[in-house]
Scaffold this motif. Structure first.
Motif, short mmCIF file in Angstrom:
data_model
loop_
_atom_site.label_atom_id
_atom_site.label_comp_id
_atom_site.label_asym_id
_atom_site.label_seq_id
_atom_site.Cartn_x
_atom_site.Cartn_y
_atom_site.Cartn_z
N ILE A 11 40.73 40.13 41.54
CA ILE A 11 39.53 39.28 41.56
C ILE A 11 39.78 38.02 40.74
O ILE A 11 39.43 36.92 41.16
N GLU A 12 40.41 38.19 39.59
CA GLU A 12 40.70 37.04 38.73
C GLU A 12 41.73 36.11 39.39
O GLU A 12 41.56 34.88 39.39
N VAL A 13 42.78 36.68 39.95
CA VAL A 13 43.83 35.90 40.62
C VAL A 13 43.22 35.06 41.76
O VAL A 13 43.57 33.90 41.95
N LEU A 14 42.31 35.67 42.50
CA LEU A 14 41.70 34.99 43.65
C LEU A 14 40.49 34.14 43.27
O LEU A 14 39.90 33.50 44.13
N LEU A 16 37.47 35.03 42.36
CA LEU A 16 36.28 35.51 43.03
C LEU A 16 35.27 36.01 42.00
O LEU A 16 35.62 36.23 40.84
N GLU A 17 34.06 36.23 42.44
CA GLU A 17 33.05 36.88 41.62
C GLU A 17 33.26 38.39 41.77
O GLU A 17 33.74 38.86 42.80
N GLU A 18 32.88 39.16 40.74
CA GLU A 18 33.10 40.60 40.77
C GLU A 18 32.50 41.28 41.99
O GLU A 18 33.07 42.23 42.52
N ASP A 19 31.36 40.81 42.44
CA ASP A 19 30.68 41.47 43.55
C ASP A 19 31.24 41.06 44.92
O ASP A 19 30.78 41.55 45.94
N GLU A 20 32.23 40.20 44.94
CA GLU A 20 32.79 39.73 46.20
C GLU A 20 33.90 40.63 46.74
O GLU A 20 34.29 40.50 47.90
N LEU A 21 34.40 41.54 45.91
CA LEU A 21 35.55 42.34 46.32
C LEU A 21 35.50 43.72 45.69
O LEU A 21 35.29 43.86 44.49
N GLU A 22 35.66 44.73 46.52
CA GLU A 22 35.78 46.12 46.10
C GLU A 22 37.09 46.65 46.68
O GLU A 22 37.72 45.99 47.51
#
Length: 77
Positions: A11-14, A16-22
């Motif tokens: 998530i950090e590398v991309l 993104l916000e935490e809720d954008e990726l599981e």
């Protein structure tokens, strides 16, 4: 590294916000998952695990769980 820690780092590398990726999110549904994201993940995985992937291997992934399987489940706690 746990799978949850791995997900947090992806998530950090991309950026993104935490809720954008599981772990099971379909990567095609992630708006910012593009060729730059694929290259970023390739560099991250190489740095963390010493494994070199080709872009086409990651473009075909369905989810982060698929990436974990590609890296090898035994590399995670």
């Amino acid at each position: 590294m746990t799978k949850k820690e791995f997900l947090a780092e992806i998530i950090e590398v991309l950026e993104l916000e935490e809720d954008e990726l599981e772990l099971d999110t379909n990567l095609d549904d992630v708006e910012d998952y593009d060729s730059f994201a694929v290259l970023s993940i390739i560099a991250f995985v190489h740095k963390k695990f010493g494994i070199q992937f080709k872009a086409n291997q990651l473009q075909e992934l369905g989810s982060i769980n698929d990436l974990i399987k590609l890296i090898g489940e035994d590399n995670f706690e």
